[in-house]
Design a protein around this motif. Structure first.
Motif, PDB file in Angstrom:
ATOM      1  N   ASP A 120      -1.746  23.300  42.395  1.00 53.05           N
ATOM      2  CA  ASP A 120      -0.849  23.374  41.247  1.00 53.05           C
ATOM      3  C   ASP A 120       0.075  24.572  41.421  1.00 53.05           C
ATOM      4  O   ASP A 120      -0.388  25.709  41.575  1.00 53.05           O
ATOM      5  CB  ASP A 120      -1.646  23.531  39.948  1.00 53.05           C
ATOM      6  CG  ASP A 120      -2.374  22.259  39.555  1.00 53.05           C
ATOM      7  OD1 ASP A 120      -1.845  21.167  39.848  1.00 53.05           O
ATOM      8  OD2 ASP A 120      -3.469  22.354  38.963  1.00 53.05           O
TER       9      ASP A 120
ATOM     10  N   ARG B   7       5.311  27.036  36.880  1.00 49.57           N
ATOM     11  CA  ARG B   7       6.733  27.171  36.583  1.00 49.57           C
ATOM     12  C   ARG B   7       7.216  28.507  37.131  1.00 49.57           C
ATOM     13  O   ARG B   7       6.628  29.546  36.877  1.00 49.57           O
ATOM     14  CB  ARG B   7       6.936  27.108  35.070  1.00 49.57           C
ATOM     15  CG  ARG B   7       8.354  27.300  34.554  1.00 49.57           C
ATOM     16  CD  ARG B   7       8.337  27.131  33.039  1.00 49.57           C
ATOM     17  NE  ARG B   7       9.650  27.324  32.456  1.00 49.57           N
ATOM     18  CZ  ARG B   7      10.104  28.500  31.987  1.00 49.57           C
ATOM     19  NH1 ARG B   7       9.329  29.581  32.069  1.00 49.57           N
ATOM     20  NH2 ARG B   7      11.298  28.592  31.447  1.00 49.57           N
TER      21      ARG B   7
ATOM     22  N   HIS C  18      12.267  26.432  38.174  1.00 45.73           N
ATOM     23  CA  HIS C  18      11.611  25.251  38.732  1.00 45.73           C
ATOM     24  C   HIS C  18      10.414  24.899  37.865  1.00 45.73           C
ATOM     25  O   HIS C  18       9.568  25.762  37.594  1.00 45.73           O
ATOM     26  CB  HIS C  18      11.145  25.527  40.165  1.00 45.73           C
ATOM     27  CG  HIS C  18      12.252  25.879  41.113  1.00 45.73           C
ATOM     28  ND1 HIS C  18      12.930  24.943  41.853  1.00 45.73           N
ATOM     29  CD2 HIS C  18      12.806  27.087  41.429  1.00 45.73           C
ATOM     30  CE1 HIS C  18      13.844  25.546  42.595  1.00 45.73           C
ATOM     31  NE2 HIS C  18      13.793  26.846  42.362  1.00 45.73           N
TER      32      HIS C  18
ATOM     33  N   THR D 192       4.589  22.037  39.074  1.00 39.42           N
ATOM     34  CA  THR D 192       4.401  20.831  39.861  1.00 39.42           C
ATOM     35  C   THR D 192       3.078  20.895  40.601  1.00 39.42           C
ATOM     36  O   THR D 192       2.411  21.931  40.612  1.00 39.42           O
ATOM     37  CB  THR D 192       5.563  20.649  40.866  1.00 39.42           C
ATOM     38  OG1 THR D 192       5.474  19.370  41.493  1.00 39.42           O
ATOM     39  CG2 THR D 192       5.522  21.734  41.948  1.00 39.42           C
ATOM     40  N   ASN D 193       2.706  19.798  41.195  1.00 44.31           N
ATOM     41  CA  ASN D 193       1.534  19.739  42.059  1.00 44.31           C
ATOM     42  C   ASN D 193       2.043  19.381  43.443  1.00 44.31           C
ATOM     43  O   ASN D 193       2.609  18.301  43.647  1.00 44.31           O
ATOM     44  CB  ASN D 193       0.542  18.693  41.543  1.00 44.31           C
ATOM     45  CG  ASN D 193      -0.730  18.620  42.375  1.00 44.31           C
ATOM     46  OD1 ASN D 193      -0.880  17.754  43.229  1.00 44.31           O
ATOM     47  ND2 ASN D 193      -1.656  19.537  42.133  1.00 44.31           N
ATOM     48  N   GLY D 194       1.898  20.306  44.387  1.00 42.29           N
ATOM     49  CA  GLY D 194       2.478  20.070  45.703  1.00 42.29           C
ATOM     50  C   GLY D 194       1.832  20.935  46.764  1.00 42.29           C
ATOM     51  O   GLY D 194       0.824  21.604  46.534  1.00 42.29           O
TER      52      GLY D 194
ATOM     53  N   ARG E  49      10.570  27.962  45.728  1.00 43.30           N
ATOM     54  CA  ARG E  49      10.695  27.685  44.294  1.00 43.30           C
ATOM     55  C   ARG E  49      10.764  28.968  43.464  1.00 43.30           C
ATOM     56  O   ARG E  49      10.517  28.953  42.269  1.00 43.30           O
ATOM     57  CB  ARG E  49       9.522  26.827  43.827  1.00 43.30           C
ATOM     58  CG  ARG E  49       9.429  25.485  44.522  1.00 43.30           C
ATOM     59  CD  ARG E  49       8.171  24.739  44.109  1.00 43.30           C
ATOM     60  NE  ARG E  49       8.145  24.419  42.697  1.00 43.30           N
ATOM     61  CZ  ARG E  49       8.717  23.344  42.150  1.00 43.30           C
ATOM     62  NH1 ARG E  49       9.381  22.484  42.915  1.00 43.30           N
ATOM     63  NH2 ARG E  49       8.656  23.131  40.851  1.00 43.30           N
TER      64      ARG E  49
END
Length: 524
Positions: free
Chosen positions: A136, A139, A149, A152-154, A162
């Motif tokens: 995870d 922000r 940004h 997000t999960n990436g 980011r």
């Protein structure tokens, strides 16, 4: 006799002849000038080194982990995030990275290591996270552009693009719950510069290795060497650190990187760089040109003090590990942390438990409610909690994990339990939540921190799992995969010194016999 006696009576025995006094004054003037010149040159050189250093915001993301409390001696652990960037923004980096066609791409944090120095400065732990690990990412706001940004999960290496290193730090804090004091980044050209300044680091391979493009498998670092132990520096050191295919996996690449770091630490200690002015100057010049650091350590004096703290740890008390991972069920090319084993490692770091078996398990005290000194984020201390019945609490079900589906009804169960404890405004949040390995209690601003701590205490959730987040209002309990049943947070036995997960792949800092096996297609 009389004339001689008269002169002797008129001149005190301690008087200094005029010519001697003039000579002394001239000598003193010369000495003073020399001191001023040397000190002035020293000041100017220090300012030159300070001018070399690039700095950035410590945290640019939505994560504020709670800093560990001090031990009985008033000492705290020190956590530093080391990031290796694949940036090709300069011609030198594009040349070394072999990626002129990707020169304009956002940088990726392909090497990420957390260096944890124990509060008593007698032991240290290093944890690598493979670059393709899915996590995870909170922000983040890019301090350079102002662009925000969303969370997000990436893949963890994308966090660098980011919001810079401050976003990667926030991602690590969110992943681990560990407060991270500082970050340092280094790019391709910086690695080469530092490797040259160190003057060669020994590495070892069990077979001849050549990391090159193969049919259907593009890329490769270009590393080529025969079996045995070799000293690498400059571009060859960069090739060693970037090699992945020849070792067989990204996890094994982290092992090669940790072996290199182990060897470099031993090399620097053997060179006695802190007592050799010439060597220290060379390294200072290289380091200040090669590293970008978080702003609170952005001076030569602070970096030197930091280095002095690190050098107190003997190599045999340094343990280098990698995050226990498993294949990502969403993408076989990626990894995810193995829940229980990863959490055990993070708990040991949060509690300052030595990774080796040589030290006592003496965890620092938990940061107390309202203890501004312990919070570590520069904000005002937590205010008193509102009456339980007036605290707005939302409960989210995030019990899914990389390998298990969510447990239905968990948010409702915990919300009912909170109402029974007097939190009349507790309610389940049915909007859905991404899976989380670890249970956390989040609060929106400093005014609700005391409320969050009160809710956490009522559930048995440790204060180290209370964090500030811009993505919530009031207080939000995120029930993670570590709490799949019951209404009281499960209390786990404290890990003992050296009680590492079996998949941590631990390397001791004094180990000199470690060698890398070469994956068959890349042998020659």
């Amino acid at each position: 006799m009389t004339r001689s006696g008269a002169r002797g009576q008129g001149t005190p025995p301690t008087a200094v002849p005029r010519r001697v006094r003039r000579a002394l004054r001239r000598s003193a003037t010369v000495l003073a000038s020399l001191i001023l010149t040397v000190s002035g040159a020293g000041y100017l050189y220090t300012e030159h080194l300070n001018g070399n250093i690039e700095k950035g915001e410590r945290s640019s993301g939505d994560s504020k982990a709670r800093r560990s409390g001090a031990n009985a001696a008033g000492q705290r652990p020190l956590n530093i995030l080391l990031i290796g960037s694949d940036s090709r923004a300069s011609a030198a980096n594009a040349e070394l990275g072999g990626g002129r066609d990707t020169r304009g791409n956002p940088p990726l944090g392909d090497v990420q290591m957390l260096i944890h120095v124990a509060a008593d400065r007698r032991s240290a732990a290093v944890v690598s996270v493979p670059r393709d690990t899915r996590v995870d990412i909170p922000r983040c706001t890019d301090p350079a552009t102002g662009e925000t940004h969303p969370a997000t999960n990436g893949i963890i290496n994308t966090s660098l693009a980011r919001g810079g290193a401050g976003c990667t730090l926030a991602t690590w804090e969110k992943l681990t719950g560990v407060y991270i004091d500082h970050w340092m980044t280094i790019d391709f050209a910086g690695v080469v510069t530092m490797a040259d300044a160190v003057g060669g680091v020994e590495v070892c391979v069990n077979q001849n290795v050549w990391d090159r493009p193969l049919p259907g498998v593009p890329g490769g670092s270009g590393l080529k060497m025969t079996a045995g132990t070799h000293g690498v520096e400059g571009e060859q050191a960069l090739q060693w650190l970037r090699t992945r295919h020849a070792w067989g996996s990204d996890v094994l690449r982290t092992r090669a990187q940790r072996m290199y770091m182990n060897s470099m630490i031993r090399t620097l200690r053997d060179q006695n760089v802190f007592t050799d002015t010439g060597r220290l100057t060379d390294l200072a010049e290289a380091a200040t040109k090669s590293l970008t650091v978080s702003e609170e350590i952005g001076s030569v004096r602070k970096l030197y003090d930091l280095a002095m703290q690190l050098r107190t740890v003997p190599p045999e008390r340094i343990t280098m590990t990698t995050l226990p991972t498993t294949a990502d069920p969403q993408d076989r090319n990626h990894l995810v942390a193995t829940g229980a084993e990863a959490e055990r490692m993070w708990t040991m770091l949060r509690d300052d438990v030595p990774f080796d078996g040589a030290g006592a398990t003496t965890a620092p005290r938990e940061a107390a409610d309202g203890d501004e000194e312990d919070r570590g984020d520069g904000a005002e201390p937590a205010g008193p909690a509102a009456p339980d019945a007036e605290i707005d609490v939302r409960v989210r079900n995030a019990t899914g994990s990389a390998t298990l589906g969510p447990v239905n009804g968990r948010a409702g169960d915990i919300a009912r339990s909170l109402r029974a404890k007097g939190f009349a405004r507790a309610a389940a949040d049915t909007s859905g939540a991404p899976a989380a390995e670890r249970t956390v209690v989040r609060y929106a601003d400093a005014g609700s921190e005391g409320d969050a701590l009160r809710v956490a205490k009522s559930l048995g959730v440790p204060a180290s799992s209370v964090e500030r987040s811009a993505g919530v209002t009031g207080v939000t309990v995120v029930v993670g995969a570590d709490w799949r049943e019951g209404t009281a947070y499960p209390q786990r036995p404290a890990s003992g010194a050296g009680d590492l997960p079996r998949d941590a792949d631990a390397l001791n800092g004094s180990e000199t016999a470690a060698c890398m096996d070469v994956y068959g297609p890349y042998r020659w």
